[in-house]
Design an enzyme around this catalytic site. Structure first.
Site, PDB file in Angstrom:
ATOM      1  N   ASP A   1      39.596  44.165  47.870  1.00 16.14           N
ATOM      2  CA  ASP A   1      40.964  44.592  47.553  1.00 16.14           C
ATOM      3  C   ASP A   1      41.661  45.116  48.812  1.00 16.14           C
ATOM      4  O   ASP A   1      42.824  44.809  49.063  1.00 16.14           O
ATOM      5  CB  ASP A   1      40.968  45.698  46.489  1.00 16.14           C
ATOM      6  CG  ASP A   1      40.571  45.173  45.121  1.00 16.14           C
ATOM      7  OD1 ASP A   1      40.737  43.965  44.874  1.00 16.14           O
ATOM      8  OD2 ASP A   1      40.104  45.981  44.307  1.00 16.14           O
TER       9      ASP A   1
ATOM     10  N   HIS B   1      46.447  44.560  39.407  1.00 21.20           N
ATOM     11  CA  HIS B   1      45.428  43.624  38.938  1.00 21.20           C
ATOM     12  C   HIS B   1      44.441  44.377  38.065  1.00 21.20           C
ATOM     13  O   HIS B   1      44.491  45.613  37.970  1.00 21.20           O
ATOM     14  CB  HIS B   1      44.755  42.859  40.075  1.00 21.20           C
ATOM     15  CG  HIS B   1      43.810  43.658  40.930  1.00 21.20           C
ATOM     16  ND1 HIS B   1      44.237  44.545  41.897  1.00 21.20           N
ATOM     17  CD2 HIS B   1      42.449  43.694  40.970  1.00 21.20           C
ATOM     18  CE1 HIS B   1      43.180  45.066  42.497  1.00 21.20           C
ATOM     19  NE2 HIS B   1      42.078  44.585  41.951  1.00 21.20           N
TER      20      HIS B   1
ATOM     21  N   GLU C   1      40.366  38.384  35.812  1.00 21.91           N
ATOM     22  CA  GLU C   1      41.343  39.327  36.350  1.00 21.91           C
ATOM     23  C   GLU C   1      42.753  38.805  36.137  1.00 21.91           C
ATOM     24  O   GLU C   1      43.000  37.610  36.225  1.00 21.91           O
ATOM     25  CB  GLU C   1      41.122  39.518  37.863  1.00 21.91           C
ATOM     26  CG  GLU C   1      39.900  40.332  38.205  1.00 21.91           C
ATOM     27  CD  GLU C   1      39.942  40.874  39.640  1.00 21.91           C
ATOM     28  OE1 GLU C   1      40.976  40.733  40.328  1.00 21.91           O
ATOM     29  OE2 GLU C   1      38.934  41.439  40.064  1.00 21.91           O
TER      30      GLU C   1
ATOM     31  N   HIS D   1      40.349  45.029  36.532  1.00 21.47           N
ATOM     32  CA  HIS D   1      38.918  44.966  36.822  1.00 21.47           C
ATOM     33  C   HIS D   1      38.175  44.838  35.503  1.00 21.47           C
ATOM     34  O   HIS D   1      37.905  45.848  34.843  1.00 21.47           O
ATOM     35  CB  HIS D   1      38.465  46.223  37.564  1.00 21.47           C
ATOM     36  CG  HIS D   1      38.739  46.202  39.023  1.00 21.47           C
ATOM     37  ND1 HIS D   1      38.378  47.229  39.866  1.00 21.47           N
ATOM     38  CD2 HIS D   1      39.318  45.265  39.805  1.00 21.47           C
ATOM     39  CE1 HIS D   1      38.738  46.920  41.111  1.00 21.47           C
ATOM     40  NE2 HIS D   1      39.318  45.734  41.089  1.00 21.47           N
TER      41      HIS D   1
HETATM   42 ZN   LIG Z   1      40.121  44.612  42.589  1.00 20.97          ZN
END
Ligand SMILES: [Zn+2]
Length: 145
Positions: free
Chosen positions: A98, A85, A23, A87
């Site tokens: 999250d 961010h 990530e 995935h």
């Molecule tokens: Zn996430």
């Protein structure tokens, strides 16, 4: 609603491709519209992912890095309006982690799915609510211009 400059949008998606299969994460700087309903992103700042235990599905931004970005932004008249961010090989939907780790109410949380190393769909969610007890991530419109 979140408005992203084309440069910021491309930059955050490219970041996700570069860190794949891990990530990526970063901060969105910009301003909030006068009516308070729109966050306008003018730049995206990359952060290092401090989660070394599980970097493929967790991210964490070093608080010192956050303070530094906030200071640099203020000098340019920008403030933190969101976070992003990626995935890797997962849909661009928020996870319970999250939500648990989101603390900036009124900010946007952008998630990009990166499939086999290529950036796919990008979604944005506003952290709504009044405090930690009733906070929730609500999908919002994302406009790139
Ligand atoms: Zn996430």
């Amino acid at each position: 609603m979140l408005k992203l400059s084309r440069a910021a949008y491309d930059a955050l998606r490219r970041h996700g491709e570069e860190t794949y299969p891990y990530e990526c994460c970063g901060v969105l700087l910009g301003r909030i519209s006068d009516d308070g309903g729109t966050r306008v992103v003018t730049s995206a700042a990359r952060c290092g992912n401090t989660r070394t235990d599980s970097p493929h599905n967790r991210y964490n931004i070093d608080p010192r890095e956050l303070v530094r970005i906030q200071r640099v932004g203020r000098e340019r008249g920008e403030e933190i309006v969101g976070f992003y961010h990626s995935h890797p090989d997962h849909p661009p939907r928020w996870s319970s982690t999250d939500l648990a780790e989101a603390h900036w109410i009124g900010c946007s949380y952008v998630i990009t799915s990166v499939e086999k190393g290529k950036a796919a769909a990008t979604n944005s969610f506003e952290l709504a609510g009044s405090d930690e007890s009733d906070k929730r991530l609500v999908e919002e419109k994302l406009e790139v211009s």
